[in-house]
Enzyme design. Structure first.
Site, PDB file in Angstrom:
ATOM      1  N   ASP A 115       0.834  -1.196   0.000  1.00  0.00           N
ATOM      2  CA  ASP A 115       0.000   0.000   0.000  1.00  0.00           C
ATOM      3  C   ASP A 115       0.874   1.254   0.000  1.00  0.00           C
ATOM      4  OD1 ASP A 115      -2.466  -1.321  -0.006  1.00  0.00           O
ATOM      5  OD2 ASP A 115      -2.434  -1.574   2.166  1.00  0.00           O
ATOM      6  N   GLY A 116       1.983   1.183   0.726  1.00  0.00           N
ATOM      7  CA  GLY A 116       2.921   2.306   0.775  1.00  0.00           C
ATOM      8  C   GLY A 116       3.478   2.629  -0.606  1.00  0.00           C
ATOM      9  N   SER A 140      -4.595   3.306  13.689  1.00  0.00           N
ATOM     10  CA  SER A 140      -3.682   3.321  14.832  1.00  0.00           C
ATOM     11  C   SER A 140      -4.133   4.320  15.898  1.00  0.00           C
ATOM     12  CB  SER A 140      -2.262   3.698  14.391  1.00  0.00           C
ATOM     13  OG  SER A 140      -1.797   2.829  13.398  1.00  0.00           O
ATOM     14  N   ARG A 189      -7.294  20.722  21.737  1.00  0.00           N
ATOM     15  CA  ARG A 189      -5.921  20.919  22.218  1.00  0.00           C
ATOM     16  C   ARG A 189      -5.256  19.564  22.358  1.00  0.00           C
ATOM     17  NH1 ARG A 189      -4.831  23.965  27.677  1.00  0.00           N
ATOM     18  NH2 ARG A 189      -2.788  22.965  27.777  1.00  0.00           N
ATOM     19  N   ALA A 206      -5.261   2.963   7.723  1.00  0.00           N
ATOM     20  CA  ALA A 206      -3.849   3.321   7.883  1.00  0.00           C
ATOM     21  C   ALA A 206      -3.641   4.030   9.233  1.00  0.00           C
ATOM     22  CB  ALA A 206      -3.398   4.164   6.690  1.00  0.00           C
ATOM     23  N   TYR A 207      -3.083   5.204   9.220  1.00  0.00           N
ATOM     24  CA  TYR A 207      -2.783   5.949  10.456  1.00  0.00           C
ATOM     25  C   TYR A 207      -4.036   6.073  11.334  1.00  0.00           C
ATOM     26  CZ  TYR A 207       0.174   9.347  12.956  1.00  0.00           C
ATOM     27  OH  TYR A 207       0.952   9.989  13.866  1.00  0.00           O
ATOM     28  N   ASN A 208      -5.159   6.385  10.690  1.00  0.00           N
ATOM     29  CA  ASN A 208      -6.432   6.536  11.399  1.00  0.00           C
ATOM     30  C   ASN A 208      -6.730   5.366  12.328  1.00  0.00           C
ATOM     31  OD1 ASN A 208      -9.379   7.533  11.646  1.00  0.00           O
ATOM     32  ND2 ASN A 208      -9.615   5.504  10.744  1.00  0.00           N
TER      33      ASN A 208
HETATM   34  P1  NAP Z   1       4.771   2.975   4.863  1.00  0.00           P
HETATM   35  O1  NAP Z   1       5.828   2.134   5.467  1.00  0.00           O
HETATM   36  O2  NAP Z   1       4.671   3.074   3.400  1.00  0.00           O
HETATM   37  O3  NAP Z   1       3.369   2.547   5.445  1.00  0.00           O
HETATM   38  C1  NAP Z   1       3.247   2.202   6.790  1.00  0.00           C
HETATM   39  C2  NAP Z   1       2.312   1.007   6.887  1.00  0.00           C
HETATM   40  O4  NAP Z   1       0.982   1.439   6.595  1.00  0.00           O
HETATM   41  C3  NAP Z   1       2.664  -0.094   5.872  1.00  0.00           C
HETATM   42  O5  NAP Z   1       2.529  -1.334   6.534  1.00  0.00           O
HETATM   43  C4  NAP Z   1       1.622   0.088   4.796  1.00  0.00           C
HETATM   44  O6  NAP Z   1       1.293  -1.122   4.131  1.00  0.00           O
HETATM   45  C5  NAP Z   1       0.444   0.557   5.616  1.00  0.00           C
HETATM   46  N1  NAP Z   1      -0.587   1.300   4.859  1.00  0.00           N
HETATM   47  C6  NAP Z   1      -0.432   2.374   4.065  1.00  0.00           C
HETATM   48  N2  NAP Z   1      -1.620   2.777   3.584  1.00  0.00           N
HETATM   49  C7  NAP Z   1      -2.542   1.927   4.085  1.00  0.00           C
HETATM   50  C8  NAP Z   1      -3.946   1.814   3.972  1.00  0.00           C
HETATM   51  N3  NAP Z   1      -4.659   2.695   3.251  1.00  0.00           N
HETATM   52  N4  NAP Z   1      -4.572   0.833   4.655  1.00  0.00           N
HETATM   53  C9  NAP Z   1      -3.876  -0.043   5.408  1.00  0.00           C
HETATM   54  N5  NAP Z   1      -2.543  -0.003   5.557  1.00  0.00           N
HETATM   55  C10 NAP Z   1      -1.888   0.974   4.916  1.00  0.00           C
HETATM   56  O7  NAP Z   1       4.904   4.390   5.592  1.00  0.00           O
HETATM   57  P2  NAP Z   1       4.987   5.864   5.091  1.00  0.00           P
HETATM   58  O8  NAP Z   1       5.456   5.843   3.667  1.00  0.00           O
HETATM   59  O9  NAP Z   1       5.707   6.657   6.068  1.00  0.00           O
HETATM   60  O10 NAP Z   1       3.484   6.404   5.174  1.00  0.00           O
HETATM   61  C11 NAP Z   1       2.475   6.052   4.355  1.00  0.00           C
HETATM   62  C12 NAP Z   1       1.223   5.866   5.209  1.00  0.00           C
HETATM   63  O11 NAP Z   1       1.551   5.087   6.335  1.00  0.00           O
HETATM   64  C13 NAP Z   1       0.619   7.144   5.773  1.00  0.00           C
HETATM   65  O12 NAP Z   1      -0.338   7.666   4.884  1.00  0.00           O
HETATM   66  C14 NAP Z   1      -0.002   6.684   7.080  1.00  0.00           C
HETATM   67  O13 NAP Z   1      -1.375   6.403   6.941  1.00  0.00           O
HETATM   68  C15 NAP Z   1       0.681   5.392   7.414  1.00  0.00           C
HETATM   69  N6  NAP Z   1       1.411   5.575   8.662  1.00  0.00           N
HETATM   70  C16 NAP Z   1       0.892   5.005   9.768  1.00  0.00           C
HETATM   71  C17 NAP Z   1       1.482   5.206  10.997  1.00  0.00           C
HETATM   72  C18 NAP Z   1       0.864   4.589  12.186  1.00  0.00           C
HETATM   73  O14 NAP Z   1      -0.063   3.789  12.012  1.00  0.00           O
HETATM   74  N7  NAP Z   1       1.313   4.926  13.380  1.00  0.00           N
HETATM   75  C19 NAP Z   1       2.631   5.965  11.112  1.00  0.00           C
HETATM   76  C20 NAP Z   1       3.162   6.528   9.959  1.00  0.00           C
HETATM   77  C21 NAP Z   1       2.518   6.332   8.728  1.00  0.00           C
HETATM   78  P3  NAP Z   1       2.270  -1.900   3.135  1.00  0.00           P
HETATM   79  O15 NAP Z   1       3.183  -2.695   4.007  1.00  0.00           O
HETATM   80  O16 NAP Z   1       1.333  -2.746   2.333  1.00  0.00           O
HETATM   81  O17 NAP Z   1       3.013  -0.880   2.321  1.00  0.00           O
HETATM   82 MN    MN Z   2       0.337  -4.147   4.214  1.00  0.00          MN
END
Ligand code: NAP
Ligand code: MN
Length: 257
Positions: free
Chosen positions: A46-47, A161, A143, A157-159
């Site tokens: 997905d990334g 978490s 705040r 994704a982030y949401n």
């Molecule tokens: P990344 O390593 O490309 O992605 C982080 C993880 O999020 C990977 O396991 C990725 O899956 C997964 N992911 C991305 N989009 C998703 C989606 N729509 N639904 C489910 N899983 C998804 O990290 P990055 O390049 O820094 O950031 C890309 C995205 O990662 C951001 O848009 C954010 O949503 C998410 N992220 C999450 C957190 C958290 O949860 N704390 C922190 C930072 C970023 P794959 O392994 O399949 O690539």
């Molecule tokens: Mn994945």
């Protein structure tokens, strides 16, 4: 002549699939063109898909994405590496249909950003005060560390978490989630994920955003000099994606945990 390009996660399996696709595309009918492709093959997770969309963000009206996942199932495509033959057959026989994913747009000062997963305001340095307006109507003062506004696709994704709700595919919704909100006698906000209609317009205002960054999918930008950001689903540009099969949403969700 159809033109194509690749966005590939740098690992051996993904590179192997890229080579296999190249071999299958007849050079009399298909030409590799990284700058102006009709189709972008996305090989990875997905990334990788998010990265690909941002790579071609200025050409979204002309480019369509066709993805194959290596490793796990994902939300951006329904093909895994073991489905390679079906993946190629669908492409070569044009047995796909085009589907569209909404983009969030964020206007901040004189800049506009686009996100497919989410837009965030995050302040790691101090507690950030933010006034939230929805469709120009005042809602609350938040705040805390920040806020996350996601699309249906970004809900996993982030949401997720942050304790936000997962939104089933097919629903035209967006969601606001708090990032470490402060809640005590002098400081109250909703303190729960808020799911909104897809055409809602969100304005985030602050007396200052000193120390804060604007998170746009995998990127982050400083916004110290800006007083407000406006976020809504983009009316004109969407992400075009080729869909050749359909894995149930529940199956994809199960693969997350
Ligand atoms: P990344 O390593 O490309 O992605 C982080 C993880 O999020 C990977 O396991 C990725 O899956 C997964 N992911 C991305 N989009 C998703 C989606 N729509 N639904 C489910 N899983 C998804 O990290 P990055 O390049 O820094 O950031 C890309 C995205 O990662 C951001 O848009 C954010 O949503 C998410 N992220 C999450 C957190 C958290 O949860 N704390 C922190 C930072 C970023 P794959 O392994 O399949 O690539
Ligand atoms: Mn994945």
């Amino acid at each position: 002549m159809e033109k194509y390009a690749f966005v590939t996660r740098p690992d051996d399996v993904s590179f192997g699939i890229r080579e296999e696709i190249r071999k299958r595309l007849d050079p009399a009918a298909y030409a590799e063109d990284e700058k102006n492709p009709d189709t972008v093959f996305v090989i990875g997770g997905d990334g990788t898909f998010i990265y690909a969309v941002h790579q071609y963000i200025d050409q979204l009206d002309d480019v369509r994405f066709y993805g194959i996942h290596t490793g796990t199932l994902g939300f951006y495509t329904d093909f895994e590496d073991r489905d390679f033959e079906a993946f190629m057959d669908v492409f070569l026989q044009k047995k796909w249909k085009e589907v569209y994913y909404p983009l969030l747009t964020c206007e901040a000062g004189d800049q506009t950003f686009y996100a497919i997963n989410e837009i965030r305001i995050e302040n790691a340095a101090r507690s950030q005060e933010v006034d939230i307006l929805i469709n120009d109507e005042y809602f609350e003062k938040f705040r805390g560390t920040g806020l996350c506004i996601c699309t249906q696709l970004g809900s996993t994704a982030y949401n997720r978490s942050l304790g936000g709700a997962v939104i089933q595919d097919g629903l035209d919704l967006i969601q606001i989630t708090e990032i470490a909100g402060i809640h005590h006698s002098k400081c109250r906000s909703l303190d729960a994920p808020f799911v909104l209609k897809g055409d809602s317009r969100i304005t985030l205002k602050a007396s200052n955003f000193r120390g804060a960054v604007l998170g746009v999918d995998a990127d982050a930008y400083p916004i110290c000099e800006i007083g407000e950001v406006r976020i809504h689903v983009c009316e004109c540009t969407r992400v075009r994606m080729l869909q050749g099969r359909k894995v149930s949403y529940l199956k994809k969700l199960q693969s997350l945990f």
